[in-house]
Design a protein around this motif. Structure first.
Motif: not given
Length: 215
Positions: A163-180
């Motif tokens: 869903x677009x929720x998955x897309x949203x979380x995937x993109x925003x989780x790449x921002x700080x404090x970053x994926x790790x």
């Protein structure tokens, strides 16, 4: 005229671009990182007085702003793609809850980071403010992680369909404090975003617009 999107690589607009890619909808992209240059802010300013991206303009000149609203609108106006639960679907309220949560509790905090004077801090306090923002974001991800997918692990956040929720979380989780850090505080959501990272229909798109190596 078709759709015009004001956006920038490696930004929140890439979630909208990803949705348009999955839907197979062509659009004109006006590139500009508004947090970096006055020229980019001026380009979008005539359309969006907030001078922010993403800003979407349809063929009739109607303007949509706010990434969550745009994603929900795209999913709802293309129900055949299954990118959101329908109005009468039992998971609709959950979908809306988390779309707005990501937007208001997490994504909005990134507005502070380019200019901490926006919240009354002094420029020399930027490092401490950004650290505090990242801690708050990590906390919010942990809150979502503990409550999303109440029926247990699934392929995606709302079940067995992307869903677009998955897309949203995937993109925003790449921002700080970053994926790790995201993976540390959101272990239940981590397999989902990795699955979206690996989505075959988005591989060329991710490489072009938001490669993970950019982190």
């Amino acid at each position: 005229m078709g759709l015009t999107l004001f956006g920038s690589a490696a930004s929140g607009s890439t979630a909208v671009e990803a949705a348009l890619t999955l839907l197979g909808i062509d659009f004109d992209l006006i590139e500009g990182a508004t947090w970096e240059t006055e020229a980019a802010r001026a380009r979008v300013g005539g359309t969006n007085p907030m001078r922010q991206i993403p800003t979407l303009v349809d063929g009739d000149g109607r303007v949509m702003t706010e990434s969550a609203a745009i994603l929900i609108h795209l999913a709802d106006t293309h129900p055949e793609a299954g990118l959101a639960p329908g109005i009468d679907h039992p998971r609709r309220s959950e979908f809306l809850r988390w779309m707005v949560f990501v937007s208001s509790a997490i994504y909005s905090l990134h507005w502070i980071k380019p200019d901490v004077t926006r919240v009354g801090a002094r420029p020399e306090q930027r490092e401490a403010v950004v650290d505090a923002v990242h801690e708050r974001i990590a906390f919010c991800w942990s809150v979502m992680d503990a409550q999303v997918m109440p029926d247990g692990p699934s392929d995606y956040l709302l079940g067995d369909r992307l869903s677009v929720l998955d897309l949203y979380v995937t993109v925003v989780s790449r921002f700080g404090p970053w994926r790790e850090r995201f993976e540390q505080v959101a272990p239940r959501m981590t397999p989902v975003v990795r699955r979206v990272d690996a989505e075959p229909r988005l591989q060329a798109f991710w490489r072009a617009r938001f490669p993970l190596d950019d982190e």
